[in-house]
Design a protein around this motif. Structure first.
Motif, PDB file in Angstrom:
ATOM      1  N   PHE A  38       0.837  -1.201   0.000  1.00  0.00           N
ATOM      2  CA  PHE A  38       0.000   0.000   0.000  1.00  0.00           C
ATOM      3  C   PHE A  38       0.870   1.248   0.000  1.00  0.00           C
ATOM      4  O   PHE A  38       0.670   2.170  -0.807  1.00  0.00           O
ATOM      5  CB  PHE A  38      -0.917  -0.018   1.222  1.00  0.00           C
ATOM      6  N   LEU A  39       1.858   1.293   0.897  1.00  0.00           N
ATOM      7  CA  LEU A  39       2.742   2.453   0.966  1.00  0.00           C
ATOM      8  C   LEU A  39       3.541   2.609  -0.319  1.00  0.00           C
ATOM      9  O   LEU A  39       3.726   3.732  -0.816  1.00  0.00           O
ATOM     10  CB  LEU A  39       3.688   2.322   2.167  1.00  0.00           C
ATOM     11  N   ALA A  40       4.026   1.499  -0.875  1.00  0.00           N
ATOM     12  CA  ALA A  40       4.802   1.565  -2.114  1.00  0.00           C
ATOM     13  C   ALA A  40       3.958   2.131  -3.250  1.00  0.00           C
ATOM     14  O   ALA A  40       4.434   2.942  -4.059  1.00  0.00           O
ATOM     15  CB  ALA A  40       5.321   0.172  -2.480  1.00  0.00           C
ATOM     16  N   ARG A  41       2.692   1.735  -3.324  1.00  0.00           N
ATOM     17  CA  ARG A  41       1.813   2.250  -4.383  1.00  0.00           C
ATOM     18  C   ARG A  41       1.536   3.730  -4.195  1.00  0.00           C
ATOM     19  O   ARG A  41       1.509   4.496  -5.169  1.00  0.00           O
ATOM     20  CB  ARG A  41       0.495   1.465  -4.408  1.00  0.00           C
ATOM     21  N   VAL A  43       3.444   5.983  -2.977  1.00  0.00           N
ATOM     22  CA  VAL A  43       4.623   6.744  -3.400  1.00  0.00           C
ATOM     23  C   VAL A  43       4.801   6.655  -4.912  1.00  0.00           C
ATOM     24  O   VAL A  43       5.008   7.676  -5.588  1.00  0.00           O
ATOM     25  CB  VAL A  43       5.887   6.226  -2.670  1.00  0.00           C
ATOM     26  N   ALA A  44       4.720   5.453  -5.463  1.00  0.00           N
ATOM     27  CA  ALA A  44       4.994   5.250  -6.886  1.00  0.00           C
ATOM     28  C   ALA A  44       4.025   6.017  -7.780  1.00  0.00           C
ATOM     29  O   ALA A  44       4.412   6.498  -8.848  1.00  0.00           O
ATOM     30  CB  ALA A  44       4.947   3.756  -7.220  1.00  0.00           C
ATOM     31  N   GLU A  45       2.763   6.150  -7.348  1.00  0.00           N
ATOM     32  CA  GLU A  45       1.752   6.750  -8.209  1.00  0.00           C
ATOM     33  C   GLU A  45       1.332   8.149  -7.754  1.00  0.00           C
ATOM     34  O   GLU A  45       0.277   8.655  -8.158  1.00  0.00           O
ATOM     35  CB  GLU A  45       0.550   5.807  -8.309  1.00  0.00           C
ATOM     36  N   SER A  46       2.167   8.763  -6.912  1.00  0.00           N
ATOM     37  CA  SER A  46       1.934  10.152  -6.480  1.00  0.00           C
ATOM     38  C   SER A  46       0.580  10.334  -5.808  1.00  0.00           C
ATOM     39  O   SER A  46      -0.079  11.362  -5.972  1.00  0.00           O
ATOM     40  CB  SER A  46       2.061  11.121  -7.667  1.00  0.00           C
ATOM     41  N   LEU A  47       0.158   9.321  -5.039  1.00  0.00           N
ATOM     42  CA  LEU A  47      -1.094   9.417  -4.286  1.00  0.00           C
ATOM     43  C   LEU A  47      -0.808  10.091  -2.947  1.00  0.00           C
ATOM     44  O   LEU A  47       0.275   9.956  -2.384  1.00  0.00           O
ATOM     45  CB  LEU A  47      -1.691   8.023  -4.072  1.00  0.00           C
ATOM     46  N   SER A  48      -1.779  10.824  -2.445  1.00  0.00           N
ATOM     47  CA  SER A  48      -1.572  11.638  -1.248  1.00  0.00           C
ATOM     48  C   SER A  48      -2.554  11.272  -0.145  1.00  0.00           C
ATOM     49  O   SER A  48      -3.771  11.231  -0.379  1.00  0.00           O
ATOM     50  CB  SER A  48      -1.733  13.124  -1.596  1.00  0.00           C
ATOM     51  N   ALA A  49      -2.034  11.047   1.069  1.00  0.00           N
ATOM     52  CA  ALA A  49      -2.907  10.774   2.215  1.00  0.00           C
ATOM     53  C   ALA A  49      -3.734  12.005   2.571  1.00  0.00           C
ATOM     54  O   ALA A  49      -4.860  11.888   3.053  1.00  0.00           O
ATOM     55  CB  ALA A  49      -2.068  10.330   3.407  1.00  0.00           C
ATOM     56  N   ASP A  50      -3.187  13.191   2.322  1.00  0.00           N
ATOM     57  CA  ASP A  50      -3.933  14.423   2.605  1.00  0.00           C
ATOM     58  C   ASP A  50      -5.065  14.651   1.616  1.00  0.00           C
ATOM     59  O   ASP A  50      -6.030  15.358   1.919  1.00  0.00           O
ATOM     60  CB  ASP A  50      -2.996  15.635   2.581  1.00  0.00           C
ATOM     61  N   HIS A  51      -4.962  14.068   0.430  1.00  0.00           N
ATOM     62  CA  HIS A  51      -5.966  14.273  -0.613  1.00  0.00           C
ATOM     63  C   HIS A  51      -6.908  13.078  -0.771  1.00  0.00           C
ATOM     64  O   HIS A  51      -7.779  13.095  -1.639  1.00  0.00           O
ATOM     65  CB  HIS A  51      -5.280  14.555  -1.954  1.00  0.00           C
ATOM     66  N   SER A  52      -6.723  12.055   0.052  1.00  0.00           N
ATOM     67  CA  SER A  52      -7.548  10.846  -0.024  1.00  0.00           C
ATOM     68  C   SER A  52      -8.487  10.783   1.187  1.00  0.00           C
ATOM     69  O   SER A  52      -8.260  11.457   2.193  1.00  0.00           O
ATOM     70  CB  SER A  52      -6.646   9.604  -0.062  1.00  0.00           C
ATOM     71  N   PHE A  53      -9.532   9.956   1.068  1.00  0.00           N
ATOM     72  CA  PHE A  53     -10.564   9.946   2.105  1.00  0.00           C
ATOM     73  C   PHE A  53     -10.973   8.518   2.485  1.00  0.00           C
ATOM     74  O   PHE A  53     -10.922   7.608   1.663  1.00  0.00           O
ATOM     75  CB  PHE A  53     -11.802  10.701   1.627  1.00  0.00           C
ATOM     76  N   VAL A  54     -11.393   8.381   3.751  1.00  0.00           N
ATOM     77  CA  VAL A  54     -11.943   7.130   4.266  1.00  0.00           C
ATOM     78  C   VAL A  54     -13.304   7.438   4.881  1.00  0.00           C
ATOM     79  O   VAL A  54     -13.451   8.417   5.616  1.00  0.00           O
ATOM     80  CB  VAL A  54     -11.027   6.487   5.320  1.00  0.00           C
ATOM     81  N   ALA A  55     -14.310   6.604   4.569  1.00  0.00           N
ATOM     82  CA  ALA A  55     -15.647   6.750   5.140  1.00  0.00           C
ATOM     83  C   ALA A  55     -15.813   5.778   6.299  1.00  0.00           C
ATOM     84  O   ALA A  55     -15.417   4.610   6.209  1.00  0.00           O
ATOM     85  CB  ALA A  55     -16.707   6.492   4.070  1.00  0.00           C
ATOM     86  N   PHE A  56     -16.411   6.254   7.393  1.00  0.00           N
ATOM     87  CA  PHE A  56     -16.626   5.440   8.586  1.00  0.00           C
ATOM     88  C   PHE A  56     -18.109   5.349   8.905  1.00  0.00           C
ATOM     89  O   PHE A  56     -18.844   6.332   8.795  1.00  0.00           O
ATOM     90  CB  PHE A  56     -15.910   6.060   9.796  1.00  0.00           C
ATOM     91  N   ASP A  57     -18.534   4.153   9.302  1.00  0.00           N
ATOM     92  CA  ASP A  57     -19.837   3.944   9.921  1.00  0.00           C
ATOM     93  C   ASP A  57     -19.553   3.698  11.403  1.00  0.00           C
ATOM     94  O   ASP A  57     -19.143   2.590  11.782  1.00  0.00           O
ATOM     95  CB  ASP A  57     -20.536   2.746   9.295  1.00  0.00           C
TER      96      ASP A  57
END
Length: 289
Positions: A38-41, A43-57
């Motif tokens: 997950f971490l490798a992906r 970094v490799a694909e320029s994905l950002s934790a600040d720009h991504s979201f998780v939905a919670f119930d």
């Protein structure tokens, strides 16, 4: 059910992995991940934790969307690198809320274009993306072959080829900045560019590719990501065949793949004629902001 949407940067890695794997447990291809992959992906694909979201119930993570933002040729582009909802929480608007949060963020970040890919057979997801303002802009194919590369007739003109880092492709005036996100030079930090030039030294085409090695250092496969020619050339097919012959040199008995090529491109036509077959079909979808 009352959903809460949080940025991925506010969540634990275990929460992200848990919901990712739950959401994709019945997917078309196997993309279950460990913390390391997950971490490798990311970094490799320029994905950002600040720009991504998780939905919670409540305290349970039930949906996730991964986003990345890049600026290429002056255009700020956002990519949806995966939307997943746990089976138990589908058809409750979770994906829609994740997309809405992402689009709001894109607007806040000054993004001009949002893009994503979806499996062609995933009609429900495609319909949702359409409702969110995305339009299908291209048909993509993943081609593969384990047979010897059949180049066909190579160009008769005197072309030269040179190998360089992937960033060199971006400097070419005909670099395809609108190609699928994962085929861009930024995603190929361990890849390379092959550039073909005419007798006067003017670049006429390029290929972006990567060689894959096993734990012992053996070359086990080659992946082609882009193969593009200048719009001014008269023998686009011949130049593509020349570039593909360079990329796949020494890989006759190895697995060869071409990733997310436009289905109607000269490259897809040349590879199909050279023995490659379609393994996966996707659609590319874009939204103007």
């Amino acid at each position: 059910m009352e959903l809460t949407v949080k940025r991925l940067s506010e969540c634990t890695l275990n929460q992200a992995i848990e919901v990712w794997n739950k959401g994709f447990e019945d997917y078309y291809v196997q993309i279950v991940m460990t913390v390391d992959t997950f971490l490798a992906r990311m970094v490799a694909e320029s994905l950002s934790a600040d720009h991504s979201f998780v939905a919670f119930d409540g305290d349970e993570p039930v949906g996730i969307i991964l986003n990345g933002i890049r600026t290429t040729n002056g255009v700020k582009t956002a990519w949806n690198g995966g939307t997943a909802v746990a089976v138990s929480h589908r058809r409750h608007g979770v994906a829609r809320q994740l997309l809405e949060a992402s689009i709001r963020l894109y607007q806040e970040e000054g993004v001009s274009r949002a893009t994503l890919e979806a499996f062609k057979q995933n009609e429900k997801a495609i319909a949702l993306y359409r409702r969110m303002g995305y339009e299908v802009t291209d048909q993509l194919v993943l081609l593969e072959s384990s047979e010897a590369w059949q180049s066909g007739e190579l160009p008769r003109e005197d072309y030269t080829v040179r190998w360089s880092g992937p960033h060199e492709a971006a400097r070419l005036p005909f670099y395809n900045a609108n190609a699928a996100w994962q085929t861009g030079w930024q995603s190929l930090k361990d890849g390379y560019t092959v550039i073909a030039s005419d007798s006067e030294g003017c670049p006429v085409g390029y290929a972006l590719a990567k060689r894959v090695y096993d734990a012992s250092g053996e070359h086990v496969s080659t992946i082609l990501y882009q193969c593009v020619t200048s719009p001014d050339v008269t023998d686009a097919g011949g130049i593509v065949r020349l570039l593909c012959s360079e990329v796949f040199a020494g890989a006759d008995a190895l697995r060869k793949r071409a990733f997310n090529l436009s289905k109607t491109s000269v490259c897809a036509e040349v590879l199909t004629a050279g023995g490659f077959t379609v393994a996966v079909e996707q659609v590319k979808m874009d939204k103007s902001l």
